[in-house]
Scaffold this motif. Sequence first.
Motif, mmCIF file in Angstrom:
data_model
loop_
_atom_site.group_PDB
_atom_site.id
_atom_site.type_symbol
_atom_site.label_atom_id
_atom_site.label_comp_id
_atom_site.label_asym_id
_atom_site.label_seq_id
_atom_site.Cartn_x
_atom_site.Cartn_y
_atom_site.Cartn_z
ATOM 1 N N VAL A 114 0.426 -1.456 -0.450
ATOM 2 C CA VAL A 114 0.099 0.249 -0.114
ATOM 3 C C VAL A 114 0.513 0.579 -0.254
ATOM 4 C CG1 VAL A 114 -1.579 1.569 1.558
ATOM 5 C CG2 VAL A 114 -1.663 -0.758 1.285
ATOM 6 N N ASP A 115 0.487 1.719 -1.029
ATOM 7 C CA ASP A 115 1.821 3.429 -0.522
ATOM 8 C C ASP A 115 0.663 4.136 -0.058
ATOM 9 O OD1 ASP A 115 3.282 5.375 -2.030
ATOM 10 O OD2 ASP A 115 2.799 5.488 -3.901
ATOM 11 N N MET A 116 1.821 4.557 0.865
ATOM 12 C CA MET A 116 1.307 5.966 1.933
ATOM 13 C C MET A 116 2.548 6.966 1.800
ATOM 14 S SD MET A 116 0.180 3.739 3.862
ATOM 15 C CE MET A 116 0.379 4.668 5.094
ATOM 16 N N GLU A 117 2.606 7.068 0.673
ATOM 17 C CA GLU A 117 3.579 8.536 0.123
ATOM 18 C C GLU A 117 2.238 9.481 0.108
ATOM 19 O OE1 GLU A 117 6.785 10.042 -0.143
ATOM 20 O OE2 GLU A 117 6.623 8.242 -0.050
ATOM 21 N N PRO A 118 1.307 9.902 -0.565
ATOM 22 C CA PRO A 118 0.277 10.924 -0.716
ATOM 23 C C PRO A 118 -0.454 10.825 0.862
ATOM 24 C CG PRO A 118 -0.278 8.793 -2.034
ATOM 25 C CD PRO A 118 0.554 8.382 -1.260
ATOM 26 N N ARG A 119 -0.518 10.022 1.251
ATOM 27 C CA ARG A 119 -0.597 9.990 3.100
ATOM 28 C C ARG A 119 -0.271 10.580 3.726
ATOM 29 N NH1 ARG A 119 -3.073 4.934 7.711
ATOM 30 N NH2 ARG A 119 -1.929 6.703 9.279
ATOM 31 N N HIS A 120 1.443 10.327 3.796
ATOM 32 C CA HIS A 120 2.584 10.529 4.376
ATOM 33 C C HIS A 120 2.774 12.150 4.213
ATOM 34 C CE1 HIS A 120 6.833 11.282 5.960
ATOM 35 N NE2 HIS A 120 7.112 11.706 5.502
ATOM 36 N N LYS A 121 2.769 12.529 2.805
ATOM 37 C CA LYS A 121 2.668 13.797 2.264
ATOM 38 C C LYS A 121 1.735 14.685 2.783
ATOM 39 C CE LYS A 121 4.982 13.560 -2.319
ATOM 40 N NZ LYS A 121 4.915 13.546 -3.666
ATOM 41 N N ALA A 122 0.663 14.212 2.893
ATOM 42 C CA ALA A 122 -0.561 15.365 3.789
ATOM 43 C C ALA A 122 -0.509 15.123 5.530
ATOM 44 C CB ALA A 122 -1.803 14.025 3.658
ATOM 45 N N GLU A 123 0.268 14.118 5.513
ATOM 46 C CA GLU A 123 0.463 14.439 7.252
ATOM 47 C C GLU A 123 1.176 15.500 7.528
ATOM 48 O OE1 GLU A 123 1.638 10.433 8.630
ATOM 49 O OE2 GLU A 123 -0.556 9.677 9.280
ATOM 50 N N VAL A 124 2.611 15.835 6.878
ATOM 51 C CA VAL A 124 3.444 16.237 6.872
ATOM 52 C C VAL A 124 2.972 17.930 6.744
ATOM 53 C CG1 VAL A 124 5.929 17.876 5.773
ATOM 54 C CG2 VAL A 124 5.712 14.977 6.178
ATOM 55 N N ALA A 125 2.138 17.766 5.657
ATOM 56 C CA ALA A 125 0.968 19.263 5.326
ATOM 57 C C ALA A 125 0.688 20.398 6.757
ATOM 58 C CB ALA A 125 0.668 18.905 3.831
ATOM 59 N N LEU A 126 -0.231 18.592 6.960
ATOM 60 C CA LEU A 126 -0.827 18.969 8.302
ATOM 61 C C LEU A 126 -0.079 19.249 8.751
ATOM 62 C CD1 LEU A 126 -3.469 19.318 9.361
ATOM 63 C CD2 LEU A 126 -3.010 16.684 10.496
ATOM 64 N N ARG A 127 0.926 19.362 9.321
ATOM 65 C CA ARG A 127 1.598 19.650 10.795
ATOM 66 C C ARG A 127 1.992 20.604 10.104
ATOM 67 N NH1 ARG A 127 4.545 15.576 10.691
ATOM 68 N NH2 ARG A 127 6.355 15.389 9.454
ATOM 69 N N GLN A 128 2.743 20.996 9.217
ATOM 70 C CA GLN A 128 3.583 22.380 8.849
ATOM 71 C C GLN A 128 2.136 23.274 9.365
ATOM 72 O OE1 GLN A 128 5.174 21.812 4.963
ATOM 73 N NE2 GLN A 128 6.713 21.139 5.428
ATOM 74 N N SER A 129 0.850 22.756 8.189
ATOM 75 C CA SER A 129 -0.133 23.483 8.787
ATOM 76 C C SER A 129 -0.161 24.873 9.990
ATOM 77 C CB SER A 129 -1.236 23.226 8.070
ATOM 78 O OG SER A 129 -2.078 24.457 8.433
ATOM 79 N N GLU A 130 -0.368 23.560 11.340
ATOM 80 C CA GLU A 130 -0.780 23.131 12.515
ATOM 81 C C GLU A 130 0.565 23.715 13.109
ATOM 82 O OE1 GLU A 130 -1.115 19.262 13.541
ATOM 83 O OE2 GLU A 130 -3.202 19.265 13.163
ATOM 84 N N GLU A 131 1.496 24.231 12.561
ATOM 85 C CA GLU A 131 2.663 24.674 13.194
ATOM 86 C C GLU A 131 2.869 26.636 13.007
ATOM 87 O OE1 GLU A 131 5.955 22.471 11.821
ATOM 88 O OE2 GLU A 131 6.382 21.500 12.553
ATOM 89 N N ARG A 132 2.378 27.052 11.511
ATOM 90 C CA ARG A 132 2.151 28.118 11.234
ATOM 91 C C ARG A 132 1.014 28.059 12.189
ATOM 92 N NH1 ARG A 132 3.776 25.602 6.055
ATOM 93 N NH2 ARG A 132 0.666 25.469 5.278
ATOM 94 N N PHE A 133 0.147 27.512 11.979
ATOM 95 C CA PHE A 133 -1.764 27.988 13.443
ATOM 96 C C PHE A 133 -1.038 28.832 14.522
ATOM 97 C CE2 PHE A 133 -4.810 27.168 15.727
ATOM 98 C CZ PHE A 133 -6.136 28.360 15.347
ATOM 99 N N ALA A 134 -0.074 27.584 14.862
ATOM 100 C CA ALA A 134 -0.093 28.429 16.118
ATOM 101 C C ALA A 134 1.640 29.237 16.671
ATOM 102 C CB ALA A 134 1.261 26.335 16.715
ATOM 103 N N LYS A 135 1.884 28.710 15.377
ATOM 104 C CA LYS A 135 3.236 30.172 15.086
ATOM 105 C C LYS A 135 2.402 31.849 15.458
ATOM 106 C CE LYS A 135 7.078 28.217 13.942
ATOM 107 N NZ LYS A 135 8.285 28.108 12.795
ATOM 108 N N ALA A 136 1.650 31.686 15.090
ATOM 109 C CA ALA A 136 0.797 32.736 14.181
ATOM 110 C C ALA A 136 0.094 33.262 15.155
ATOM 111 C CB ALA A 136 -0.055 32.635 12.853
ATOM 112 N N PHE A 137 -1.446 32.294 16.081
ATOM 113 C CA PHE A 137 -1.741 32.341 17.287
ATOM 114 C C PHE A 137 -0.539 33.037 18.740
ATOM 115 C CE2 PHE A 137 -3.606 30.659 21.150
ATOM 116 C CZ PHE A 137 -4.791 30.643 20.795
ATOM 117 N N ARG A 138 -0.110 32.633 18.579
ATOM 118 C CA ARG A 138 0.832 33.088 19.699
ATOM 119 C C ARG A 138 1.640 34.314 19.265
ATOM 120 N NH1 ARG A 138 -0.147 29.594 23.861
ATOM 121 N NH2 ARG A 138 -0.002 27.924 23.587
#
Length: 249
Positions: free
Chosen positions: A112-136
């Motif tokens: 099972v190719d997990m690369e799309p899911r892995h990329k989505a998880e990385v993108a989500l983590r980066q998005s959450e990090e940006r949100f957290a920084k902007a929030f703070r």
Amino acid sequence: RAEQRFEKTFAANPAPAVICRLSDLRYIKVNPGFLEMTGYARDQVIGTSTYELDVLEQAENKELAKQRLREGATITQMQAQLRLADGGSKQVIVAGQPLELNDEACMLFSFVDMEPRHKAEVALRQSEERFAKAFRLTPVPTLVCSAGDQVVMDVNDAFLVTLAYSPEEVVGKTIAEIDFFHDKGARTRLFSALEKTGSLDRVDVRVRSKDNELFDCSVCADTVNIQDSPCYLLVMMDITERKRTELEL
């Protein structure tokens, strides 16, 4: 006929797969899904030893998988890094199922190719990090609370400084318990409107700090999903000086 059906099913299977012969651990079949996922040509796989093209090379439980392969036993699903034709690698889930093909013991590896899911998880983590920084870093008092019971999940430094609270006094408490809205009716109306529309734009309210100092605020709010739970993001811009200026004029 059974062999023909197997051949057609194996070739048409959208899941990448290869079959190796257990007697010499060489690949004897590969389907288009595997070739497409890895970039190998068919002749680069067929006849190749599992030592040369090791699909278990970077499996999370490699030793157990190798032992099961030698025993001709089922290899349960596990994460692995699959080497690609261009020298790169891809995150996959690999599993092995023993079978007989032309009276020979074989192992069917499916992926099972997990690369799309892995990329989505990385993108989500980066998005959450940006949100957290902007929030703070936002210099405007801002809080996040759950939509259902209005429990405060987080506040930024501007909120704590402006309203003179410590994090322990607000995080985990409901908006009603903190009671920083000067007009309780305004709080009820604000969250009722949020429940109906999902967002608010510049609603004027008066808030009260812990030491009873009053501020006029313009509240903007929106619905956000945090860990798959609906939450409200409230941004409260202090307009006390603007109100005072308007009254003086």
